[in-house]
Design an enzyme around this catalytic site. Sequence first.
Site, mmCIF file in Angstrom:
data_model
loop_
_atom_site.group_PDB
_atom_site.id
_atom_site.type_symbol
_atom_site.label_atom_id
_atom_site.label_comp_id
_atom_site.label_asym_id
_atom_site.label_seq_id
_atom_site.Cartn_x
_atom_site.Cartn_y
_atom_site.Cartn_z
ATOM 1 N N LYS A 1 -7.432 8.008 9.917
ATOM 2 C CA LYS A 1 -8.882 8.090 10.193
ATOM 3 C C LYS A 1 -9.026 8.320 11.693
ATOM 4 O O LYS A 1 -9.082 7.372 12.474
ATOM 5 C CB LYS A 1 -9.567 6.774 9.802
ATOM 6 N N PHE B 1 -14.142 3.752 3.310
ATOM 7 C CA PHE B 1 -13.192 2.866 2.644
ATOM 8 C C PHE B 1 -12.725 3.507 1.339
ATOM 9 O O PHE B 1 -13.527 3.839 0.479
ATOM 10 C CB PHE B 1 -13.818 1.491 2.374
ATOM 11 N N ILE B 2 -11.424 3.670 1.228
ATOM 12 C CA ILE B 2 -10.863 4.341 0.049
ATOM 13 C C ILE B 2 -9.894 3.446 -0.719
ATOM 14 O O ILE B 2 -9.345 2.487 -0.158
ATOM 15 C CB ILE B 2 -10.148 5.650 0.454
ATOM 16 N N ASP C 1 -5.694 -0.550 -2.149
ATOM 17 C CA ASP C 1 -6.431 -1.492 -2.988
ATOM 18 C C ASP C 1 -7.766 -1.913 -2.408
ATOM 19 O O ASP C 1 -8.026 -1.761 -1.212
ATOM 20 C CB ASP C 1 -5.601 -2.771 -3.167
ATOM 21 N N GLY D 1 0.786 -1.237 0.000
ATOM 22 C CA GLY D 1 0.000 0.000 0.000
ATOM 23 C C GLY D 1 0.813 1.279 0.000
ATOM 24 O O GLY D 1 0.421 2.268 -0.608
ATOM 25 N N ASP E 1 -5.764 3.308 10.371
ATOM 26 C CA ASP E 1 -7.202 3.168 10.625
ATOM 27 C C ASP E 1 -7.358 3.031 12.151
ATOM 28 O O ASP E 1 -7.320 4.016 12.883
ATOM 29 C CB ASP E 1 -7.625 1.919 9.835
HETATM 30 P P1 5GP Z 1 -5.340 -0.535 11.118
HETATM 31 O O1 5GP Z 1 -4.483 -1.629 11.669
HETATM 32 O O2 5GP Z 1 -4.803 0.844 11.452
HETATM 33 O O3 5GP Z 1 -6.779 -0.688 11.507
HETATM 34 O O4 5GP Z 1 -5.353 -0.702 9.535
HETATM 35 C C1 5GP Z 1 -4.280 -0.269 8.767
HETATM 36 C C2 5GP Z 1 -4.179 -0.982 7.441
HETATM 37 O O5 5GP Z 1 -5.464 -1.291 6.916
HETATM 38 C C3 5GP Z 1 -3.506 -0.113 6.403
HETATM 39 O O6 5GP Z 1 -2.152 -0.410 6.312
HETATM 40 C C4 5GP Z 1 -4.224 -0.430 5.130
HETATM 41 O O7 5GP Z 1 -3.542 -1.475 4.473
HETATM 42 C C5 5GP Z 1 -5.556 -0.937 5.562
HETATM 43 N N1 5GP Z 1 -6.618 0.082 5.422
HETATM 44 C C6 5GP Z 1 -7.172 0.838 6.401
HETATM 45 N N2 5GP Z 1 -8.132 1.637 5.918
HETATM 46 C C7 5GP Z 1 -8.178 1.397 4.581
HETATM 47 C C8 5GP Z 1 -8.975 1.937 3.518
HETATM 48 O O8 5GP Z 1 -9.834 2.826 3.653
HETATM 49 N N3 5GP Z 1 -8.724 1.424 2.277
HETATM 50 C C9 5GP Z 1 -7.799 0.469 2.037
HETATM 51 N N4 5GP Z 1 -7.657 0.056 0.790
HETATM 52 N N5 5GP Z 1 -7.040 -0.065 3.026
HETATM 53 C C10 5GP Z 1 -7.220 0.402 4.274
#
Ligand code: 5GP
Length: 180
Positions: A136, A157-158, A164, A50, A108
Site C-alpha cells: 500500500k 482493508f482486504i 484474514d 498471512g 502497509d
Molecule cells: P505494517 O506493519 O506494514 O503496517 O502492516 C503489515 C501487516 O499488517 C501485514 O503483515 C498484515 O498482516 C497486516 N495487514 C496490513 N494491511 C492489511 C489488510 O489490508 N488486510 C489484512 N487482513 N491484513 C493487513
Amino acid sequence: MEKILLHDKTFRPFISYSRLEQAIDGIAAKLNEDFKDATDPPQLLCVLNGAVMFTAELMKRLSFPLELISLKLSSYQGTKSSGKVLEVMGLTAPVEGKTVIICEDIVDTGGTIAALKHMLQEKGAKDVRICTMLLKPDVFKARTHLDYVGMEIPNAFIVGFGLDYDELGRNYKDIYVLDE
Ligand code: 5GP
C-alpha cells in the site's frame, strides 16, 4: 464472484486469483534470475499465517535450491494496525550467515517488515531481501528498501489469499475488500 460475510463485515471481490498469479510470476522470474548462480541456498522465510498461500504459490515457481523456514508475527487486530510488532512464534531455523528472503503477504506502513529485517540482521543473517505480494504505497513510511513487490494497491482493508479479518477469510483464493 459474490460478496462474502466474515463476522460482522461484508467484503466484495477486489483482485482475482489470475491477477495474483501474474504478480507472483513476475516476482518468481526476478528471484530466479537473481539466485540462479547462488552457491549457498537461501532461506525463504514464510511470515505466518498471512503469507502461507503466497509462499506456497511463489516457491513452486522457484527453480534454485532453497530452504523453507517460517516465523509468526502479529501486529494487526481487527482492521487496524496496532503499530506494535509482536514475535509470537520463533524462527524455525537459525539464520546466522544465511541469505534470507522474507515472504510477506502485504506491506502497509512498513513497520512490521522493517522490524523483522532488523531482527534477522541482529540474529546474524548475511543478506536479508524483502519480497511482498502486495504494497500500500500511500501509507508506506518505512525507510526500508522493498526488493520484490508483486502489486501495489490503494489503502483499503482486504482479505483472502491468506489474509484474514480476525482469523476468517484466509481460505479464499481471490482477494476481497471491505464493502462500506
Ligand atoms: P505494517 O506493519 O506494514 O503496517 O502492516 C503489515 C501487516 O499488517 C501485514 O503483515 C498484515 O498482516 C497486516 N495487514 C496490513 N494491511 C492489511 C489488510 O489490508 N488486510 C489484512 N487482513 N491484513 C493487513
